[in-house]
Design an enzyme around this catalytic site. Structure first.
Site, PDB file in Angstrom:
ATOM      1  N   GLY A 213      -2.351  -3.116   5.606  1.00 55.36           N
ATOM      2  CA  GLY A 213      -1.853  -3.624   6.884  1.00 55.36           C
ATOM      3  C   GLY A 213      -2.899  -4.371   7.685  1.00 55.36           C
TER       4      GLY A 213
ATOM      5  CD  GLU B 119      -0.825   1.463  -1.292  1.00 62.57           C
ATOM      6  OE1 GLU B 119      -0.216   0.391  -1.233  1.00 62.57           O
ATOM      7  OE2 GLU B 119      -0.520   2.448  -0.613  1.00 62.57           O
TER       8      GLU B 119
ATOM      9  CG  ASN C 230       5.690   1.844   1.856  1.00 57.25           C
ATOM     10  OD1 ASN C 230       6.659   2.300   2.452  1.00 57.25           O
ATOM     11  ND2 ASN C 230       4.458   2.322   2.014  1.00 57.25           N
TER      12      ASN C 230
ATOM     13  CD  GLU D 283       0.893   3.498   6.495  1.00 59.32           C
ATOM     14  OE1 GLU D 283       2.117   3.683   6.399  1.00 59.32           O
ATOM     15  OE2 GLU D 283       0.367   2.381   6.339  1.00 59.32           O
TER      16      GLU D 283
ATOM     17  CE  LYS E 183       3.065   0.451   4.791  1.00 56.72           C
ATOM     18  NZ  LYS E 183       1.694   0.198   5.167  1.00 56.72           N
TER      19      LYS E 183
ATOM     20  CB  SER F 124      -3.552  -7.173   2.835  1.00 53.37           C
ATOM     21  OG  SER F 124      -3.703  -6.402   4.013  1.00 53.37           O
TER      22      SER F 124
ATOM     23  CG  HIS G 216       1.295   5.263   1.970  1.00 57.98           C
ATOM     24  ND1 HIS G 216       0.664   5.048   3.163  1.00 57.98           N
ATOM     25  CD2 HIS G 216       1.510   4.046   1.418  1.00 57.98           C
ATOM     26  CE1 HIS G 216       0.507   3.743   3.327  1.00 57.98           C
ATOM     27  NE2 HIS G 216       1.016   3.111   2.288  1.00 57.98           N
TER      28      HIS G 216
END
Ligand code: PGA
Length: 254
Positions: A176, A170, A10, A100, A12, A216, A98
């Site tokens: 991250g 996730e 991904n 985010e 991003k 991560s 996701h």
């Protein structure tokens, strides 16, 4: 049938230039990748078609995913991309839900489920992301949160559609942050996701659905995670922009 190992990258909203994107994809297309692993990368939407041209001209088996799509087919939805448009452009996958998108753009589980349904109806495959925040984990509600996120999708999909869904667990606190879930923590949730699918969809779907881990993931920690019985691959963010992505793809290579 054993589940095929799956590694997604991904990207991003990275990298910042088409030139950087080209070199990233050319390196990936030129690398020796484990043919037993399905590899899918998700550049920003603007770069999907140039990425497709690079991968195709290199004869690369790496597939593409969009990072999001609309729940609508077409119409006055400024800034959105329809799943039908992705299918028409021969982009096979889309990442939906996701964290985010959920936290920064306010996407509810119901909206993610509607998008999932629309994407599957358009003929796309979906990487459906679920995961708890740190506060939710600390409150002991990880499984309740993940189940509720899955429940929204289960409620709108028929059992046959799950063949085209990859579930990505996730944990938000691991994304991250460099703070990876331990192999035992991840395996525990993956096993529960499978049990949920067995109870709420069918045992066959639970057995066949890939449940991948994201948060991560790196060349250092991927082998221990990949060795867990219910971890069928990864969704990789930061490390997918680095040469170590190839090592992660090749984690099972003999
Ligand atoms: P990360 O991101 O690997 O940078 O933690 C994972 C993801 O957001 O899919």
């Amino acid at each position: 049938m054993p589940r095929q190992f799956f590694v997604g990258g991904n990207f991003k909203m990275n990298p910042a230039s088409l030139a950087a994107k080209r070199s990233l994809l050319s390196a990936l297309a030129g690398a020796e990748l484990d043919p037993a692993t399905e590899v899918v990368v998700a550049p920003p939407a603007l770069y999907l078609l140039p990425a497709q041209a690079i991968l195709r001209s290199a004869g690369s088996p790496v597939k593409l995913a969009a990072q999001n799509c609309s729940q609508e087919k077409d119409g006055a939805f400024t800034g959105e991309i329809s799943p039908l448009q992705l299918a028409d452009a021969e982009i096979p996958y889309v990442i939906l839900g996701h964290s985010e998108r959920r936290t920064l753009f306010g996407e509810s589980s119901a909206l993610v489920a509607a998008k999932t349904r629309a994407a599957l109806a358009a003929g796309l495959r979906v990487i459906l992301c679920v995961g708890e925040t740190l506060a939710e984990r600390e409150a002991g509600s990880t499984l309740a949160v993940v189940s509720a996120q899955l429940r929204a999708a289960v409620d709108v999909l028929d059992a046959g559609s799950w063949e085209k869904v990859v579930v990505a667990y996730e944990p938000v606190w691991a994304i991250g942050t460099g703070k990876v879930a331990s192999a035992a923590q991840a395996q525990e949730v993956h096993k529960e996701v499978r049990a949920f699918l067995a109870a709420e969809v069918t045992p066959g779907v639970a057995d066949a659905t890939r449940v991948i881990y994201g948060g991560s993931v790196s060349a250092k920690n991927c082998a221990e995670l990949a060795a867990q019985p219910d971890i069928d691959g990864f969704l990789v963010g930061g490390a997918s922009l680095k040469p170590e992505f190839v090592q992660i793809v090749n984690v099972n290579r003999k």
